[in-house]
Write a protein that holds these residues in place. Structure first.
Motif, mmCIF file in Angstrom:
data_model
loop_
_atom_site.group_PDB
_atom_site.id
_atom_site.type_symbol
_atom_site.label_atom_id
_atom_site.label_comp_id
_atom_site.label_asym_id
_atom_site.label_seq_id
_atom_site.Cartn_x
_atom_site.Cartn_y
_atom_site.Cartn_z
ATOM 1 N N THR A 192 -21.846 6.443 3.045
ATOM 2 C CA THR A 192 -20.912 5.325 2.880
ATOM 3 C C THR A 192 -20.052 5.494 1.637
ATOM 4 N N THR A 193 -20.682 5.824 0.538
ATOM 5 C CA THR A 193 -19.949 6.033 -0.720
ATOM 6 C C THR A 193 -20.337 7.386 -1.309
ATOM 7 N N PRO A 194 -19.917 8.465 -0.666
ATOM 8 C CA PRO A 194 -20.323 9.798 -1.157
ATOM 9 C C PRO A 194 -19.671 10.117 -2.506
ATOM 10 N N ASP A 195 -20.488 10.503 -3.456
ATOM 11 C CA ASP A 195 -19.985 10.869 -4.784
ATOM 12 C C ASP A 195 -20.811 12.046 -5.307
ATOM 13 N N PHE A 196 -20.228 13.221 -5.219
ATOM 14 C CA PHE A 196 -20.942 14.422 -5.660
ATOM 15 C C PHE A 196 -20.558 14.836 -7.080
ATOM 16 N N THR A 197 -19.757 14.006 -7.733
ATOM 17 C CA THR A 197 -19.360 14.313 -9.106
ATOM 18 C C THR A 197 -20.264 13.647 -10.126
ATOM 19 N N ASP A 198 -20.939 12.561 -9.726
ATOM 20 C CA ASP A 198 -21.847 11.875 -10.636
ATOM 21 C C ASP A 198 -23.216 12.529 -10.534
ATOM 22 N N THR A 199 -23.534 13.367 -11.505
ATOM 23 C CA THR A 199 -24.774 14.148 -11.450
ATOM 24 C C THR A 199 -25.818 13.645 -12.442
ATOM 25 N N ARG A 200 -25.656 12.413 -12.913
ATOM 26 C CA ARG A 200 -26.664 11.844 -13.802
ATOM 27 C C ARG A 200 -27.980 11.653 -13.053
ATOM 28 N N VAL A 201 -29.064 11.747 -13.801
ATOM 29 C CA VAL A 201 -30.397 11.696 -13.187
ATOM 30 C C VAL A 201 -30.688 10.286 -12.681
ATOM 31 N N GLN A 202 -31.144 10.210 -11.430
ATOM 32 C CA GLN A 202 -31.593 8.934 -10.869
ATOM 33 C C GLN A 202 -33.120 8.839 -10.871
ATOM 34 N N VAL A 203 -33.769 9.975 -10.704
ATOM 35 C CA VAL A 203 -35.237 10.013 -10.716
ATOM 36 C C VAL A 203 -35.667 11.327 -11.373
ATOM 37 N N TRP A 204 -36.654 11.235 -12.261
ATOM 38 C CA TRP A 204 -37.255 12.438 -12.834
ATOM 39 C C TRP A 204 -38.574 12.731 -12.127
ATOM 40 N N MET A 205 -38.787 13.982 -11.798
ATOM 41 C CA MET A 205 -40.074 14.450 -11.312
ATOM 42 C C MET A 205 -40.686 15.281 -12.432
ATOM 43 N N SER A 206 -41.835 14.866 -12.966
ATOM 44 C CA SER A 206 -42.384 15.515 -14.155
ATOM 45 C C SER A 206 -43.241 16.719 -13.791
ATOM 46 N N ASP A 207 -43.608 17.478 -14.807
ATOM 47 C CA ASP A 207 -44.410 18.676 -14.572
ATOM 48 C C ASP A 207 -45.883 18.360 -14.329
ATOM 49 N N THR A 208 -46.245 17.095 -14.367
ATOM 50 C CA THR A 208 -47.626 16.707 -14.036
ATOM 51 C C THR A 208 -47.715 16.136 -12.622
ATOM 52 N N GLU A 209 -46.595 16.109 -11.930
ATOM 53 C CA GLU A 209 -46.558 15.489 -10.605
ATOM 54 C C GLU A 209 -46.245 16.531 -9.532
ATOM 55 N N SER A 210 -47.142 16.636 -8.568
ATOM 56 C CA SER A 210 -46.876 17.499 -7.424
ATOM 57 C C SER A 210 -45.997 16.791 -6.411
ATOM 58 N N GLN A 211 -46.043 15.439 -6.429
ATOM 59 C CA GLN A 211 -45.185 14.679 -5.537
ATOM 60 C C GLN A 211 -44.886 13.310 -6.132
ATOM 61 N N ILE A 212 -43.748 12.755 -5.751
ATOM 62 C CA ILE A 212 -43.369 11.412 -6.178
ATOM 63 C C ILE A 212 -42.772 10.662 -4.990
ATOM 64 N N GLN A 213 -42.761 9.342 -5.094
ATOM 65 C CA GLN A 213 -42.160 8.482 -4.078
ATOM 66 C C GLN A 213 -40.816 7.984 -4.597
ATOM 67 N N VAL A 214 -39.765 8.143 -3.811
ATOM 68 C CA VAL A 214 -38.437 7.675 -4.162
ATOM 69 C C VAL A 214 -38.055 6.548 -3.207
ATOM 70 N N ASN A 215 -37.758 5.396 -3.760
ATOM 71 C CA ASN A 215 -37.408 4.232 -2.946
ATOM 72 C C ASN A 215 -35.925 3.904 -3.095
ATOM 73 N N GLN A 216 -35.509 2.871 -2.383
ATOM 74 C CA GLN A 216 -34.137 2.377 -2.435
ATOM 75 C C GLN A 216 -33.124 3.464 -2.067
ATOM 76 N N LEU A 217 -33.512 4.294 -1.106
ATOM 77 C CA LEU A 217 -32.584 5.270 -0.558
ATOM 78 C C LEU A 217 -31.720 4.604 0.503
ATOM 79 N N PRO A 218 -30.558 5.172 0.803
ATOM 80 C CA PRO A 218 -29.770 4.632 1.919
ATOM 81 C C PRO A 218 -30.542 4.785 3.220
ATOM 82 N N SER A 219 -30.367 3.861 4.127
ATOM 83 C CA SER A 219 -31.089 3.910 5.396
ATOM 84 C C SER A 219 -30.606 5.092 6.218
#
Length: 614
Positions: free
Chosen positions: A583-610
């Motif tokens: 809907t609002t594609p923006d590939f120029t804004d590359t600021r971090v939305q979620v960090w995955m740390s080096d202690t995490e093998s997996q994370i849950q990301v919510n509030q994604l577009p449907s």
């Protein structure tokens, strides 16, 4: 030169080019060859007006098979070198000279160790005197010398201790060979319109300065340098700095001595010299910097594109770094050697094939692209390597990675319509990913312990993976914040040394100030996972049925032989994650939305577009 060979095998100028150590069988040795199990004596006086001869010559003790650290003892800081040399380019292919090293004692010591390799050291000419502002306490005398052929150490042992703060001047006359291609000072022959000519060039890193003159050959041991070169009048000497004075040699018609201006603080491997019969054309940068392009006279007019692009590239890099070119001039020399690459010394760039500067297709787009990228890389190294030098070879990526990253940016700026130039960083990233996916690749930052590992560092990991990581930091910090941190890094450490922690510190500060990096995070925590371990992660994204959330899983991507295409290693990374939607594609804004740390093998990301919005 009148050398007399006592044992072993020697070149025709009496300077051996093999590895090893030796000791003269004479009861009072005059010359010690630091290179071979060979001894030689001289029938004539040592060249280049050596210091006063002491009443007796201390003996030499040979030490072999050392298992100790390859690093010099942390007892002395060089302050200034005065190097006087006379290369016999048209003679026996030797270079004779004397180096005066002004040293400050930073830890109590009763010996002085320098690097020297593949040269003859004239023992009777070595002196140790008090330096400027010294105490009236006499300087201890030299009792004997020892050498270590594994570490290229040449050590003077003293009769007493030098205290902290003491200044001394250590003078060593020497003779070295000019026949070791690509190492130290060296000569080579070339064809010039049917006439064979000869010239001198130099390559000193990672560990070849010690073959040019005795020195403390480590990058963190910066000092200032004054170079004096005795040359024939039909040749021109070029070095890092402009010539301050030229005077004739008394009693030697056809010879003169060039004294170059004193350099800023720099590492020994940055001191370079070219002696050539070339001609030059001069252009001036937008900030008034004189730039000379040197080549064979009949091909000089074919360097017009280089003359143009060098001005544009310098302007871009001075703007990016917010710092003027750090030296008073720049020389570029088209060396007519059939060898790949270029050597970007500080203030003196050598292109090791003049075909790189001009060719039968000199006006072609491909040639312009190639020459632009090559030149941009050498120029970026003037700041990242010359002005700020990695403290040790473990962090050479701070020089080569930034030079690669900036040659992409600068080339794309100068040639904005060239797709090949724009796509080059992605092509090189994919190439190095193939290397980095192997089980036995090395990390960007490697603990360098010996010269063999030093040479190993000059590979695609150091250049291209490091460049890709720099590009990643530029994305997640944003270009403005990243550039702010890089400029602060250069300004903080100009004319000095730095390691990767110094870069992390400045980038963290910029990220916190601009609100780009959360205050509980720092760049060391994030980026050490990328520089201190090999490889890279592959991310699997598993979305739920609605598409509004997803599970991200990381593991190292590694290619192995056989049926298994992946091997789950324990390596984990701090991974910046960003996403957009249809809907609002923006590939120029590359600021971090979620960090995955080096202690995490997996994370849950919510509030994604449907799923319907993707």
């Amino acid at each position: 030169m009148g050398w007399v060979l006592k044992s072993g095998v020697s070149t025709d100028n009496g300077v051996d080019t093999n590895n090893g150590l030796g000791l003269s069988v004479d009861p009072e040795p005059v010359v010690y060859n630091t290179d071979q199990t060979t001894s030689i004596t001289t029938e004539t006086s040592p060249p280049s007006s050596p210091p006063p001869v002491p009443p007796s010559t201390p003996h030499v003790v040979m030490m072999t098979g050392s298992t100790q650290s390859y690093r010099l003892p942390a007892t002395l800081q060089p302050l200034h070198y005065t190097l006087r040399i006379k290369p016999l380019i048209h003679g026996d292919q030797s270079v004779s000279g004397t180096v005066d090293i002004d040293l400050e004692v930073i830890q109590p010591t009763s010996n002085i160790t320098v690097h020297a390799s593949r040269m003859a050291v004239i023992l009777k000419g070595i002196t140790l005197e008090g330096g400027l502002g010294n105490s009236p306490i006499p300087v201890p005398s030299i009792t004997h010398f020892s050498t270590d052929n594994v570490r290229n150490f040449f050590t003077a042992h003293l009769s007493g201790e030098l205290g902290v703060g003491r200044a001394v001047r250590y003078s060593i006359p020497f003779v070295a060979s000019l026949k070791n291609w690509g190492e130290g000072f060296f000569t080579f022959r070339y064809n010039d319109t049917g006439v064979e000519r000869i010239m001198l060039a130099s390559i000193h890193h990672p560990s070849f300065t010690r073959q040019a003159f005795p020195c403390l050959d480590e990058p963190q041991l910066k000092a200032t340098f004054t170079l004096q070169v005795t040359r024939e009048t039909n040749m021109t000497a070029i070095s890092n700095m402009p010539i301050a004075e030229t005077v004739p040699v008394e009693g030697e018609p056809g010879w003169v001595v060039d004294t170059f201006q004193k350099t800023p603080m720099m590492s020994p491997h940055h001191l370079l010299l070219v002696v050539t019969p070339f001609s030059y054309v001069e252009v001036v940068s937008k900030t008034g910097l004189p730039i000379r392009v040197w080549a064979r006279s009949e091909t000089l007019n074919e360097t017009s594109y280089l003359q143009q692009v060098i001005v544009e590239l310098l302007d871009y890099l001075e703007t990016y770094t917010a710092m003027p070119f750090p030296l008073p001039k720049l020389d570029l020399v088209a060396v007519p050697a059939d060898s790949p690459g270029a050597y970007g010394g500080w203030g003196l760039v050598q292109f090791y094939s003049d075909k790189k500067l001009y060719s039968a297709t000199a006006n072609s787009t491909d040639h312009h692209n190639y020459l632009t990228v090559l030149t941009a890389h050498q120029l970026a190294g003037q700041w990242f390597g010359g002005l700020v030098t990695p403290r040790w070879w473990s962090d050479i990526w701070l020089s080569k990675g930034f030079a690669t990253y900036l040659h992409h940016l600068a080339s794309a700026h100068v040639l904005p319509d060239e797709a090949l130039v724009k796509n080059r960083p992605f092509h090189m990233m994919h190439m190095v990913m193939a290397v980095d996916s192997k089980p036995k690749c090395h990390p960007v930052h490697l603990n360098v312990k010996n010269p063999q590992t030093q040479r190993r560092m000059f590979d695609s990991i150091t250049y291209h993976k490091a460049s890709a990581l720099i590009r990643m930091m530029n994305h997640f910090l944003t270009p403005d914040t990243f550039t702010k941190g890089v400029r602060s890094y250069l300004k903080t450490h100009e004319y000095g040394n730095a390691d990767q922690d110094d870069l992390w510190e400045q980038l963290t500060q910029a990220g916190h100030e601009d609100g780009i990096l959360d205050t509980h995070l720092n760049m060391s925590t994030i980026m050490n996972t990328w520089t201190l371990q090999p490889g890279y992660p592959v991310i699997r994204v598993v979305r739920d049925s609605t598409g509004t959330s997803a599970t991200l899983l990381q593991e190292r991507f590694i290619v192995v032989k056989g049926n298994r295409k992946r091997d789950r290693h324990a390596n984990k990374w701090w991974i910046p994650v960003t996403f957009t939607n249809q809907t609002t594609p923006d590939f120029t804004d590359t600021r971090v939305q979620v960090w995955m740390s080096d202690t995490e093998s997996q994370i849950q990301v919510n509030q994604l577009p449907s799923a319907d919005d993707c």
